[in-house]
Design a protein around this motif. Structure first.
Motif, mmCIF file in Angstrom:
data_model
loop_
_atom_site.group_PDB
_atom_site.id
_atom_site.type_symbol
_atom_site.label_atom_id
_atom_site.label_comp_id
_atom_site.label_asym_id
_atom_site.label_seq_id
_atom_site.Cartn_x
_atom_site.Cartn_y
_atom_site.Cartn_z
ATOM 1 N N VAL A 1 0.686 -1.219 0.000
ATOM 2 C CA VAL A 1 -0.045 -0.199 0.125
ATOM 3 C C VAL A 1 0.755 1.342 -0.064
ATOM 4 O O VAL A 1 0.609 2.333 -0.819
ATOM 5 C CB VAL A 1 -0.903 0.189 1.123
ATOM 6 N N CYS B 1 -10.391 -4.136 2.031
ATOM 7 C CA CYS B 1 -8.912 -4.198 2.680
ATOM 8 C C CYS B 1 -8.975 -5.718 3.350
ATOM 9 O O CYS B 1 -8.138 -6.492 3.146
ATOM 10 C CB CYS B 1 -8.620 -3.512 3.805
ATOM 11 N N ARG C 1 -4.118 0.101 -3.000
ATOM 12 C CA ARG C 1 -3.612 1.674 -3.227
ATOM 13 C C ARG C 1 -4.116 2.262 -4.447
ATOM 14 O O ARG C 1 -4.462 3.480 -4.554
ATOM 15 C CB ARG C 1 -2.097 1.455 -3.289
#
Length: 565
Positions: free
Chosen positions: A207, A246, A223
């Motif tokens: 990320v 996530c 990201r």
């Protein structure tokens, strides 16, 4: 000698209860430990002293309360009465009550659990509280549902049972993956470290530095998604959505099944295409003492032990219980010929329960030896109304005669917390906060509602200018109640800071204003209302009406000019 037998204490370091004979000499010693802001109630002291002298003092379960540091939290009036009467009295004594969580009684406490953690010297208290709440909501499958916040009791127990959360917060705040919001990053680190630390660290590094990894790397794909959506408020990911995405991406990293894209749609928003909140593969969950509570078999044994103890003379069983709505209903069935239930009081307690601000204190729900509910009907009713459990001491075996003693206990004024004890005019500020609550925050349909002390504290914390304007309120008492003046000034400044200050300066002094000016007329009218003992609402209405006229035409000098404009 009377004694308490405490059964199944949930916390070996928690409150300790005993029955003690307090002599006048011991009372003098305990009074040295009273709170600096505690105030004596002469009427209550006189009533207690008379009952003690005449031998009418009855053990009713209401304790003297001492904090972990030895501070006397409750019992000032009874101790003063003991000294005045010159005779000992028998009472329950509760010790080891946390100073930092329960610095007053009757649920009058700090609003913020983060403030409690800060008082304990814990770093990053805000982030720690936020992560605790999110992890508990995840555990309860409440991430996408509107529900009350976890209680402070549960937050405290979960934090104690999961010490690795403290290190997870520290790692999160030191992480380079700042593109991922801290409110998502911290719980993700805690959960991920419990499954696979290496995979979690790789995910966060991807990320932070997507250029170091292959395009299909889960962290890098997250990201890219954040960068793609962050520029437009309409597409920017909400924290719950980002947390769900996530978790999906972490699952892909853990199972080595990378995907081109990750998405999640809340089923409550779209029942057709939506999904339940995802679960992290291999995550064992929090160690949650609430979830590992007493089984039916354990509860049956507890009740049997209580029943056996109740057969013994001068023994008073005490348990610390989680009162569920079902148990509250069962206990209320023993509420025979009790006082009238005050609906507004129940509403206030229920609001505290739903908002997660209920904390167990040392004041027990009390039953007589015959099984009658002597004290606690409002708390039990609030549990039913809130639909959520609370933790509370329950004391049994008391004499039925104790029922009549609860009404003589002194009523306590609002204690607004240590942060608000350092200034004068506390009653003025509290009254101004109550005005704000009634006009701006009062729940629709509330019955004769007043804010709870925790709500008053929260208002003052959230509106610090209201606290500062107490000086203006005190200066203007010639024209109205100080609380009305302070709240009115707050409303005026909030409407238009620059013009509001001009209005208030002229209102305060009345200087250099031409005859007939609306502010001079306001001052004259308020003095009349003051003499007529007009209500707060009438005073406030007069001020705000004048301010509305002034705001429309601030340069017009007279009331007559405004009338013709």
């Amino acid at each position: 000698m009377d004694r308490i037998v405490q059964i199944q204490s949930a916390d070996p370091h928690g409150p300790a209860f005993s029955i003690e004979v307090i002599t006048p000499e011991a009372a003098v010693g305990l009074l040295q430990c009273k709170r600096p802001t505690a105030r004596e109630n002469p009427t209550a002291i006189a009533n207690y002293a008379e009952a003690m002298r005449e031998g009418r003092w009855i053990l009713n379960g209401m304790p003297l309360i001492l904090s972990r540091s030895g501070l006397l939290l409750d019992g000032l009036q009874r101790l003063r009465a003991c000294v005045r009467a010159g005779v000992p009295f028998t009472t329950v004594v509760a010790r080891n009550i946390p100073d930092d969580v329960l610095h007053t009684i009757d649920q009058q406490r700090r609003r913020s659990f983060a403030g409690v953690l800060e008082a304990r010297g814990m770093q990053h208290a805000g982030a720690l509280q936020s992560a605790l709440v999110k992890l508990i909501r995840y555990q309860d499958r409440q991430m996408t549902r509107t529900s009350g916040s976890p209680s402070w009791s549960r937050l405290d127990r979960v934090l104690a049972a999961n010490p690795d959360l403290v290190s997870a917060v520290k790692i999160s705040l030191e992480s380079e993956a700042t593109t991922l919001a801290e409110a998502v990053r911290t719980p993700l680190i805690f959960m991920g470290f419990r499954v696979d630390k290496a995979v979690t660290r790789r995910f966060l590094d991807a990320v932070a530095h997507p250029d170091r990894y292959e395009p299909m790397e889960p962290g890098a794909r997250v990201r890219d998604l954040i960068e793609l959506t962050r520029g437009d408020p309409a597409t920017r990911l909400k924290p719950a959505t980002l947390f769900a995405i996530c978790i999906k991406a972490m699952n892909a990293a853990l199972t080595d099944t990378p995907q081109r894209s990750y998405a999640w749609l809340d089923r409550s928003v779209n029942p057709t295409r939506g999904e339940e909140f995802p679960e992290l593969v291999g995550y064992p969950g929090l160690t949650d003492p609430v979830e590992t509570g007493a089984t039916d078999e354990t509860q049956a044994k507890l009740r049997e032990a209580v029943a056996n103890l109740e057969r013994e003379a001068h023994v008073f069983p005490l348990t610390v219980e989680t009162i569920t709505p079902a148990l509250a209903e069962e206990y209320l069935a023993h509420n025979a010929q009790n006082r009238r239930i005050i609906a507004a009081h129940v509403d206030a307690i229920a609001r505290d329960i739903r908002s997660g601000h209920w904390m167990m204190n040392a004041q027990p729900i009390c039953f007589s030896r015959s099984g009658r509910l002597l004290n606690g009907q409002h708390r039990l009713s609030a549990v039913l109304q809130a639909g959520q459990p609370i933790e509370v001491p329950v004391m049994r075996g008391l004499p039925d005669e104790a029922y009549a003693t609860y009404d003589i206990h002194a009523k306590r004024g609002p204690h607004l917390g240590m942060a608000l004890e350092s200034f004068g005019d506390r009653p003025l500020v509290a009254a101004a906060a109550v005005l704000l609550w009634k006009r701006e925050l009062k729940p629709a349909g509330a019955r004769n509602a007043k804010p709870t002390p925790s709500e008053v504290t929260h208002i003052v914390e959230q509106h610090p200018r209201l606290l500062e304007l107490r000086t203006f309120g005190r200066k203007m008492v010639e024209f109205g109640r100080g609380s009305v003046m302070a709240y009115a000034a707050y409303c005026i400044e909030r409407d238009d800071p620059e013009l509001g200050r001009l209005f208030l300066e002229r209102f305060e002094t009345g200087a250099e204003l031409p005859r007939g000016h609306l502010i001079l007329e306001l001052r004259r009218r308020l003095q009349i209302l003051r003499r007529e003992r007009a209500s707060q609402e009438e005073q406030l209405r007069e001020i705000l009406a004048a301010w509305a006229r002034f705001r429309q035409k601030p340069d017009l000098p007279t009331v007559q000019d405004h009338a013709t404009a």
